[in-house]
Design a protein around this motif. Structure first.
Motif, PDB file in Angstrom:
ATOM      1  N   GLU A   1      47.864 -23.066   1.421  1.00  8.42           N
ATOM      2  CA  GLU A   1      49.234 -22.662   1.734  1.00  8.42           C
ATOM      3  C   GLU A   1      49.270 -21.222   2.248  1.00  8.42           C
ATOM      4  O   GLU A   1      49.963 -20.918   3.212  1.00  8.42           O
ATOM      5  CB  GLU A   1      50.105 -22.805   0.490  1.00  8.42           C
ATOM      6  CG  GLU A   1      51.566 -22.527   0.741  1.00  8.42           C
ATOM      7  CD  GLU A   1      52.413 -22.755  -0.501  1.00  8.42           C
ATOM      8  OE1 GLU A   1      53.461 -22.109  -0.597  1.00  8.42           O
ATOM      9  OE2 GLU A   1      52.018 -23.559  -1.359  1.00  8.42           O
TER      10      GLU A   1
ATOM     11  N   GLN B   1      47.926 -21.172   5.790  1.00  6.83           N
ATOM     12  CA  GLN B   1      48.907 -21.708   6.728  1.00  6.83           C
ATOM     13  C   GLN B   1      50.036 -20.710   6.971  1.00  6.83           C
ATOM     14  O   GLN B   1      50.476 -20.529   8.108  1.00  6.83           O
ATOM     15  CB  GLN B   1      49.471 -23.026   6.208  1.00  6.83           C
ATOM     16  CG  GLN B   1      48.490 -24.165   6.289  1.00  6.83           C
ATOM     17  CD  GLN B   1      49.005 -25.433   5.631  1.00  6.83           C
ATOM     18  OE1 GLN B   1      49.882 -25.381   4.772  1.00  6.83           O
ATOM     19  NE2 GLN B   1      48.455 -26.570   6.030  1.00  6.83           N
ATOM     20  N   LEU B   2      50.491 -20.050   5.909  1.00  5.04           N
ATOM     21  CA  LEU B   2      51.540 -19.045   6.072  1.00  5.04           C
ATOM     22  C   LEU B   2      51.064 -17.883   6.929  1.00  5.04           C
ATOM     23  O   LEU B   2      51.819 -17.375   7.773  1.00  5.04           O
ATOM     24  CB  LEU B   2      52.015 -18.539   4.712  1.00  5.04           C
ATOM     25  CG  LEU B   2      52.886 -19.494   3.914  1.00  5.04           C
ATOM     26  CD1 LEU B   2      53.169 -18.930   2.527  1.00  5.04           C
ATOM     27  CD2 LEU B   2      54.190 -19.761   4.639  1.00  5.04           C
TER      28      LEU B   2
ATOM     29  N   ALA C   1      48.804 -18.038   9.262  1.00  6.45           N
ATOM     30  CA  ALA C   1      48.742 -18.528  10.643  1.00  6.45           C
ATOM     31  C   ALA C   1      50.134 -18.599  11.261  1.00  6.45           C
ATOM     32  O   ALA C   1      50.333 -18.210  12.419  1.00  6.45           O
ATOM     33  CB  ALA C   1      48.067 -19.901  10.689  1.00  6.45           C
ATOM     34  N   TYR C   2      51.121 -19.073  10.491  1.00 12.35           N
ATOM     35  CA  TYR C   2      52.490 -19.132  11.013  1.00 12.35           C
ATOM     36  C   TYR C   2      53.042 -17.730  11.264  1.00 12.35           C
ATOM     37  O   TYR C   2      53.751 -17.503  12.242  1.00 12.35           O
ATOM     38  CB  TYR C   2      53.406 -19.895  10.056  1.00 12.35           C
ATOM     39  CG  TYR C   2      53.119 -21.368  10.009  1.00 12.35           C
ATOM     40  CD1 TYR C   2      52.885 -22.098  11.173  1.00 12.35           C
ATOM     41  CD2 TYR C   2      53.059 -22.043   8.805  1.00 12.35           C
ATOM     42  CE1 TYR C   2      52.617 -23.449  11.125  1.00 12.35           C
ATOM     43  CE2 TYR C   2      52.779 -23.399   8.752  1.00 12.35           C
ATOM     44  CZ  TYR C   2      52.559 -24.096   9.918  1.00 12.35           C
ATOM     45  OH  TYR C   2      52.287 -25.436   9.876  1.00 12.35           O
ATOM     46  N   ASN C   3      52.716 -16.792  10.376  1.00 17.30           N
ATOM     47  CA  ASN C   3      53.164 -15.415  10.590  1.00 17.30           C
ATOM     48  C   ASN C   3      52.567 -14.835  11.869  1.00 17.30           C
ATOM     49  O   ASN C   3      53.259 -14.165  12.628  1.00 17.30           O
ATOM     50  CB  ASN C   3      52.807 -14.533   9.395  1.00 17.30           C
ATOM     51  CG  ASN C   3      53.686 -14.805   8.200  1.00 17.30           C
ATOM     52  OD1 ASN C   3      54.778 -15.354   8.337  1.00 17.30           O
ATOM     53  ND2 ASN C   3      53.223 -14.453   7.020  1.00 17.30           N
ATOM     54  N   ARG C   4      51.275 -15.083  12.091  1.00 23.60           N
ATOM     55  CA  ARG C   4      50.648 -14.614  13.346  1.00 23.60           C
ATOM     56  C   ARG C   4      51.302 -15.272  14.542  1.00 23.60           C
ATOM     57  O   ARG C   4      51.553 -14.627  15.556  1.00 23.60           O
ATOM     58  CB  ARG C   4      49.151 -14.912  13.335  1.00 23.60           C
ATOM     59  CG  ARG C   4      48.348 -13.966  12.513  1.00 23.60           C
ATOM     60  CD  ARG C   4      46.871 -14.076  12.827  1.00 23.60           C
ATOM     61  NE  ARG C   4      46.335 -15.403  12.678  1.00 23.60           N
ATOM     62  CZ  ARG C   4      45.688 -15.850  11.622  1.00 23.60           C
ATOM     63  NH1 ARG C   4      45.489 -15.066  10.590  1.00 23.60           N
ATOM     64  NH2 ARG C   4      45.236 -17.079  11.576  1.00 23.60           N
ATOM     65  N   LEU C   5      51.580 -16.566  14.412  1.00 23.62           N
ATOM     66  CA  LEU C   5      52.210 -17.285  15.512  1.00 23.62           C
ATOM     67  C   LEU C   5      53.599 -16.720  15.811  1.00 23.62           C
ATOM     68  O   LEU C   5      53.951 -16.494  16.967  1.00 23.62           O
ATOM     69  CB  LEU C   5      52.307 -18.776  15.174  1.00 23.62           C
ATOM     70  CG  LEU C   5      52.923 -19.681  16.228  1.00 23.62           C
ATOM     71  CD1 LEU C   5      52.077 -19.674  17.485  1.00 23.62           C
ATOM     72  CD2 LEU C   5      53.062 -21.090  15.704  1.00 23.62           C
ATOM     73  N   ASN C   6      54.377 -16.464  14.760  1.00 26.41           N
ATOM     74  CA  ASN C   6      55.712 -15.905  14.953  1.00 26.41           C
ATOM     75  C   ASN C   6      55.669 -14.476  15.480  1.00 26.41           C
ATOM     76  O   ASN C   6      56.517 -14.074  16.266  1.00 26.41           O
ATOM     77  CB  ASN C   6      56.510 -15.943  13.649  1.00 26.41           C
ATOM     78  CG  ASN C   6      56.908 -17.342  13.272  1.00 26.41           C
ATOM     79  OD1 ASN C   6      57.042 -18.201  14.130  1.00 26.41           O
ATOM     80  ND2 ASN C   6      57.090 -17.579  11.986  1.00 26.41           N
ATOM     81  N   GLN C   7      54.682 -13.724  15.028  1.00 26.67           N
ATOM     82  CA  GLN C   7      54.628 -12.323  15.393  1.00 26.67           C
ATOM     83  C   GLN C   7      54.010 -12.099  16.761  1.00 26.67           C
ATOM     84  O   GLN C   7      54.518 -11.316  17.560  1.00 26.67           O
ATOM     85  CB  GLN C   7      53.839 -11.552  14.336  1.00 26.67           C
ATOM     86  CG  GLN C   7      53.911 -10.058  14.489  1.00 26.67           C
ATOM     87  CD  GLN C   7      53.259  -9.355  13.312  1.00 26.67           C
ATOM     88  OE1 GLN C   7      52.643  -9.984  12.468  1.00 26.67           O
ATOM     89  NE2 GLN C   7      53.392  -8.065  13.264  1.00 26.67           N
TER      90      GLN C   7
ATOM     91  N   ILE D   1      47.843 -18.245  17.548  1.00 29.12           N
ATOM     92  CA  ILE D   1      47.188 -18.335  16.243  1.00 29.12           C
ATOM     93  C   ILE D   1      45.814 -17.685  16.298  1.00 29.12           C
ATOM     94  O   ILE D   1      45.443 -16.934  15.429  1.00 29.12           O
ATOM     95  CB  ILE D   1      47.098 -19.797  15.777  1.00 29.12           C
ATOM     96  CG1 ILE D   1      48.497 -20.293  15.452  1.00 29.12           C
ATOM     97  CG2 ILE D   1      46.193 -19.935  14.570  1.00 29.12           C
ATOM     98  CD1 ILE D   1      48.582 -21.688  14.956  1.00 29.12           C
TER      99      ILE D   1
END
Length: 189
Positions: A88, A91-92, A94-100, A104
């Motif tokens: 988890e 994944q978080l 990776a999502y933070n990098r994707l959003n920022q 990825i």
């Protein structure tokens, strides 16, 4: 459900048979003096000793079989929970990098530029990278579609501070200075 009942009934019959045959099997291996001492005991004492032996046997079964199995089950559950938490967290991140940053897989800025420019249909004219992450670099590229150039600048602004942007519309070139975002540089290293 019926199969489980049959198995349970069969197991119960086997346990009952073993309990009935246990005294006979045990007496076959006991020396004669122990057998005669056992037979001299009153029925009440023999029942108490049988009960004590059964409790001792159950205690040993619990300590040697049940408890180690349950400890392994608990260790396995704990390990699975830790792995779930780690997954988890990954994944978080990776999502933070994707959003920022919009990607990825974090790439060094110069490699990202080489990969991104053709995707936006831009051609590189000149690129002078800074000596380190704190120094600014200079980039000049040619564009054919101003929308692609705009999308490229928006994508680049996610992880670099852009400055001194000069657009030469007749030549269809853009010149800019950039400095990589320190958070992005730290994540790449």
């Amino acid at each position: 459900m019926v199969l489980n009942r049959n198995i349970a009934a069969d197991f119960g019959r086997k346990v009952t048979f073993l309990m009935a045959q246990a005294p006979v099997l045990i007496s076959a291996y006991l020396p004669g003096s122990v057998k005669s001492g056992w037979n001299k005991l009153p029925e009440r004492d023999r029942s108490a000793l049988k009960l004590l032996f059964a409790v001792l046997l159950l205690t040993l079964l619990y300590l040697l079989v049940w408890q180690p199995v349950m400890q392994k089950v608990e260790q396995r559950k704990s390990w699975q929970q830790k792995q779930s938490v780690r997954l988890e967290q990954a994944q978080l991140a990776a999502y933070n990098r994707l959003n920022q940053f919009g990607m990825i897989d974090l790439l060094p800025l110069d490699i990202w530029l080489k990969q991104a420019l053709p995707g936006y249909r831009l051609s590189l004219i000149q690129h002078k990278a800074g000596a380190d992450s704190k120094q600014s670099g200079q980039l000049q590229f040619r564009y054919s579609d101003s929308r692609n150039a705009q999308h490229f600048l928006i994508a680049m602004s996610r992880f670099a501070e852009l400055s001194q942007i000069k657009v030469d519309q007749p030549r269809r070139t853009i010149t800019l200075r950039y400095r990589a975002d320190p958070r992005y540089v730290n994540m790449v290293q």
